[in-house]
Structures are given as structure tokens and as C-alpha cells.
Scaffold this motif. Sequence first.
Motif, PDB file in Angstrom:
ATOM      1  N   ALA A  45       0.825  -1.194   0.000  1.00 59.61           N
ATOM      2  CA  ALA A  45       0.000   0.000   0.000  1.00 59.61           C
ATOM      3  C   ALA A  45       0.869   1.257   0.000  1.00 59.61           C
ATOM      4  CB  ALA A  45      -0.948  -0.004   1.193  1.00 59.61           C
ATOM      5  N   LEU A  46       2.009   1.196   0.697  1.00 58.51           N
ATOM      6  CA  LEU A  46       2.914   2.346   0.698  1.00 58.51           C
ATOM      7  C   LEU A  46       3.471   2.576  -0.702  1.00 58.51           C
ATOM      8  CD1 LEU A  46       4.762   1.678   4.066  1.00 58.51           C
ATOM      9  CD2 LEU A  46       3.028   3.416   3.616  1.00 58.51           C
ATOM     10  N   GLY A  47       3.784   1.502  -1.404  1.00 52.50           N
ATOM     11  CA  GLY A  47       4.247   1.606  -2.784  1.00 52.50           C
ATOM     12  C   GLY A  47       3.170   2.154  -3.698  1.00 52.50           C
ATOM     13  N   VAL A  48       1.939   1.742  -3.467  1.00 48.69           N
ATOM     14  CA  VAL A  48       0.809   2.254  -4.249  1.00 48.69           C
ATOM     15  C   VAL A  48       0.683   3.756  -4.046  1.00 48.69           C
ATOM     16  CG1 VAL A  48      -1.714   2.261  -4.435  1.00 48.69           C
ATOM     17  CG2 VAL A  48      -0.480   0.092  -4.334  1.00 48.69           C
ATOM     18  N   MET A  49       0.766   4.202  -2.798  1.00 55.15           N
ATOM     19  CA  MET A  49       0.660   5.645  -2.538  1.00 55.15           C
ATOM     20  C   MET A  49       1.807   6.405  -3.193  1.00 55.15           C
ATOM     21  SD  MET A  49      -1.089   6.246   1.205  1.00 55.15           S
ATOM     22  CE  MET A  49       0.415   6.168   2.107  1.00 55.15           C
ATOM     23  N   SER A  50       2.998   5.834  -3.178  1.00 59.48           N
ATOM     24  CA  SER A  50       4.147   6.479  -3.820  1.00 59.48           C
ATOM     25  C   SER A  50       3.935   6.586  -5.325  1.00 59.48           C
ATOM     26  CB  SER A  50       5.422   5.679  -3.514  1.00 59.48           C
ATOM     27  OG  SER A  50       6.521   6.233  -4.187  1.00 59.48           O
ATOM     28  N   THR A  51       3.478   5.502  -5.940  1.00 59.09           N
ATOM     29  CA  THR A  51       3.230   5.502  -7.384  1.00 59.09           C
ATOM     30  C   THR A  51       2.110   6.469  -7.752  1.00 59.09           C
ATOM     31  OG1 THR A  51       4.013   3.224  -7.582  1.00 59.09           O
ATOM     32  CG2 THR A  51       2.589   4.055  -9.352  1.00 59.09           C
ATOM     33  N   LEU A  52       1.048   6.485  -6.968  1.00 57.67           N
ATOM     34  CA  LEU A  52      -0.040   7.431  -7.226  1.00 57.67           C
ATOM     35  C   LEU A  52       0.481   8.861  -7.158  1.00 57.67           C
ATOM     36  CD1 LEU A  52      -2.935   5.745  -5.216  1.00 57.67           C
ATOM     37  CD2 LEU A  52      -2.779   5.976  -7.715  1.00 57.67           C
ATOM     38  N   ASN A  53       1.323   9.147  -6.186  1.00 63.44           N
ATOM     39  CA  ASN A  53       1.921  10.476  -6.058  1.00 63.44           C
ATOM     40  C   ASN A  53       2.740  10.820  -7.297  1.00 63.44           C
ATOM     41  OD1 ASN A  53       2.609  12.904  -4.534  1.00 63.44           O
ATOM     42  ND2 ASN A  53       4.653  11.996  -4.382  1.00 63.44           N
ATOM     43  N   GLU A  54       3.556   9.871  -7.765  1.00 62.62           N
ATOM     44  CA  GLU A  54       4.360  10.093  -8.974  1.00 62.62           C
ATOM     45  C   GLU A  54       3.488  10.354 -10.194  1.00 62.62           C
ATOM     46  OE1 GLU A  54       6.900   6.688  -9.402  1.00 62.62           O
ATOM     47  OE2 GLU A  54       7.961   7.098  -7.528  1.00 62.62           O
ATOM     48  N   MET A  55       2.303   9.741 -10.211  1.00 60.29           N
ATOM     49  CA  MET A  55       1.376   9.910 -11.335  1.00 60.29           C
ATOM     50  C   MET A  55       0.517  11.162 -11.198  1.00 60.29           C
ATOM     51  SD  MET A  55       0.161   5.930 -11.674  1.00 60.29           S
ATOM     52  CE  MET A  55      -1.023   6.250 -12.979  1.00 60.29           C
ATOM     53  N   GLY A  56       0.681  11.882 -10.095  1.00 59.03           N
ATOM     54  CA  GLY A  56      -0.104  13.086  -9.872  1.00 59.03           C
ATOM     55  C   GLY A  56      -1.511  12.819  -9.377  1.00 59.03           C
ATOM     56  N   ASN A  69      -1.525  -3.304   9.377  1.00 61.22           N
ATOM     57  CA  ASN A  69      -1.182  -2.124  10.167  1.00 61.22           C
ATOM     58  C   ASN A  69       0.282  -2.099  10.611  1.00 61.22           C
ATOM     59  OD1 ASN A  69      -1.782   0.364  11.321  1.00 61.22           O
ATOM     60  ND2 ASN A  69      -2.297  -0.538  13.292  1.00 61.22           N
ATOM     61  N   LEU A  70       1.181  -2.110   9.661  1.00 63.75           N
ATOM     62  CA  LEU A  70       2.601  -2.025   9.977  1.00 63.75           C
ATOM     63  C   LEU A  70       2.905  -0.733  10.730  1.00 63.75           C
ATOM     64  CD1 LEU A  70       4.120  -3.237   6.601  1.00 63.75           C
ATOM     65  CD2 LEU A  70       3.814  -4.561   8.698  1.00 63.75           C
ATOM     66  N   PHE A  71       3.924  -0.763  11.563  1.00 64.11           N
ATOM     67  CA  PHE A  71       4.313   0.384  12.381  1.00 64.11           C
ATOM     68  C   PHE A  71       4.484   1.649  11.539  1.00 64.11           C
ATOM     69  CE2 PHE A  71       7.867   2.910  14.105  1.00 64.11           C
ATOM     70  CZ  PHE A  71       7.278   3.339  15.284  1.00 64.11           C
ATOM     71  N   ILE A  72       5.063   1.513  10.374  1.00 63.52           N
ATOM     72  CA  ILE A  72       5.369   2.665   9.514  1.00 63.52           C
ATOM     73  C   ILE A  72       4.107   3.334   8.955  1.00 63.52           C
ATOM     74  CG2 ILE A  72       5.641   1.344   7.388  1.00 63.52           C
ATOM     75  CD1 ILE A  72       8.244   3.808   8.051  1.00 63.52           C
ATOM     76  N   ALA A  73       2.975   2.634   8.982  1.00 66.74           N
ATOM     77  CA  ALA A  73       1.743   3.144   8.365  1.00 66.74           C
ATOM     78  C   ALA A  73       1.328   4.502   8.910  1.00 66.74           C
ATOM     79  CB  ALA A  73       0.605   2.138   8.539  1.00 66.74           C
ATOM     80  N   GLU A  74       1.485   4.707  10.205  1.00 65.14           N
ATOM     81  CA  GLU A  74       1.033   5.977  10.779  1.00 65.14           C
ATOM     82  C   GLU A  74       1.983   7.132  10.451  1.00 65.14           C
ATOM     83  OE1 GLU A  74       1.196   6.925  15.246  1.00 65.14           O
ATOM     84  OE2 GLU A  74       1.733   4.810  15.184  1.00 65.14           O
ATOM     85  N   PHE A  75       3.179   6.805   9.954  1.00 64.54           N
ATOM     86  CA  PHE A  75       4.158   7.841   9.650  1.00 64.54           C
ATOM     87  C   PHE A  75       4.284   8.126   8.152  1.00 64.54           C
ATOM     88  CE2 PHE A  75       5.500   5.825  13.627  1.00 64.54           C
ATOM     89  CZ  PHE A  75       5.355   6.917  14.459  1.00 64.54           C
ATOM     90  N   SER A  76       3.484   7.426   7.332  1.00 67.66           N
ATOM     91  CA  SER A  76       3.515   7.703   5.892  1.00 67.66           C
ATOM     92  C   SER A  76       2.817   9.035   5.630  1.00 67.66           C
ATOM     93  CB  SER A  76       2.836   6.565   5.123  1.00 67.66           C
ATOM     94  OG  SER A  76       1.463   6.499   5.457  1.00 67.66           O
ATOM     95  N   SER A  77       2.901   9.487   4.394  1.00 67.90           N
ATOM     96  CA  SER A  77       2.260  10.747   4.044  1.00 67.90           C
ATOM     97  C   SER A  77       1.339  10.544   2.845  1.00 67.90           C
ATOM     98  CB  SER A  77       3.320  11.795   3.721  1.00 67.90           C
ATOM     99  OG  SER A  77       2.710  13.021   3.407  1.00 67.90           O
ATOM    100  N   VAL A 125      -6.088  -2.254   8.331  1.00 66.47           N
ATOM    101  CA  VAL A 125      -6.764  -3.239   9.173  1.00 66.47           C
ATOM    102  C   VAL A 125      -5.731  -3.793  10.144  1.00 66.47           C
ATOM    103  CG1 VAL A 125      -7.951  -5.460   9.238  1.00 66.47           C
ATOM    104  CG2 VAL A 125      -8.432  -3.839   7.382  1.00 66.47           C
ATOM    105  N   GLU A 126      -6.008  -3.696  11.422  1.00 61.48           N
ATOM    106  CA  GLU A 126      -5.142  -4.229  12.474  1.00 61.48           C
ATOM    107  C   GLU A 126      -5.586  -5.653  12.782  1.00 61.48           C
ATOM    108  OE1 GLU A 126      -2.377  -4.752  15.268  1.00 61.48           O
ATOM    109  OE2 GLU A 126      -2.557  -2.754  14.405  1.00 61.48           O
TER     110      GLU A 126
END
Length: 88
Positions: free
Chosen positions: A1-12, A26-34, A40-41
Motif C-alpha cells: 500500500a505504501l508503494g501504491v501511494m508512492s506511485t499514485l503520487n508520482e502519477m499526480g 497495520n505495519l508500524f510505519i503506516a502511521e508515519f507515511s504521508s 486493518v489491524e
Amino acid sequence: ALGVMSTLNEMGIGVPDQMAVVSFNNLFIAEFSSPPLTSVEINIFGLGFEATNCLIEQINEDATPYGKRVIVPHYLVIRQSCGGKSEA
């Protein structure tokens, strides 16, 4: 999902303005992504325990031919990637 958000950002494509993103586990890093990632926990150890029990039942032929349904406790952690407000 983090990769999806990054790719979506790159695509505008804006998250969550144009597309919502939700993950599982619910990986630990999830709350710190942008933006912070909605997820789902689930108790991964409980999931493994139940899966192991099902496997042992199959090995011992104690299970029904179609297996059984096991529900492991889980809940949705709403954060900004789905357009919701982050939980405190």
C-alpha cells in the motif's frame, strides 16, 4: 500500500482526494507515511496460531472436508489515506 501511494503520487493522483488507499496488517510505519495510511489491524500471531491448528486438524483428518471458518479479532485503524480523520 505504501508503494501504491508512492506511485499514485508520482502519477499526480492525490491520496485521498482522488483515490483512497487502505492496507492490511497495520505495519508500524503506516502511521508515519504521508498521508498516514488507513489499515486493518490484526493479531498476526493469533492468525498464525489458528492457521497452525487448522493444518494440524487436516493432518490428523479431524477437519471437515471443506475446512472450518475461523475469525481472528481485527479492527480498522482509520487514518487520512482513506479520507478519514486520524485516530488519536
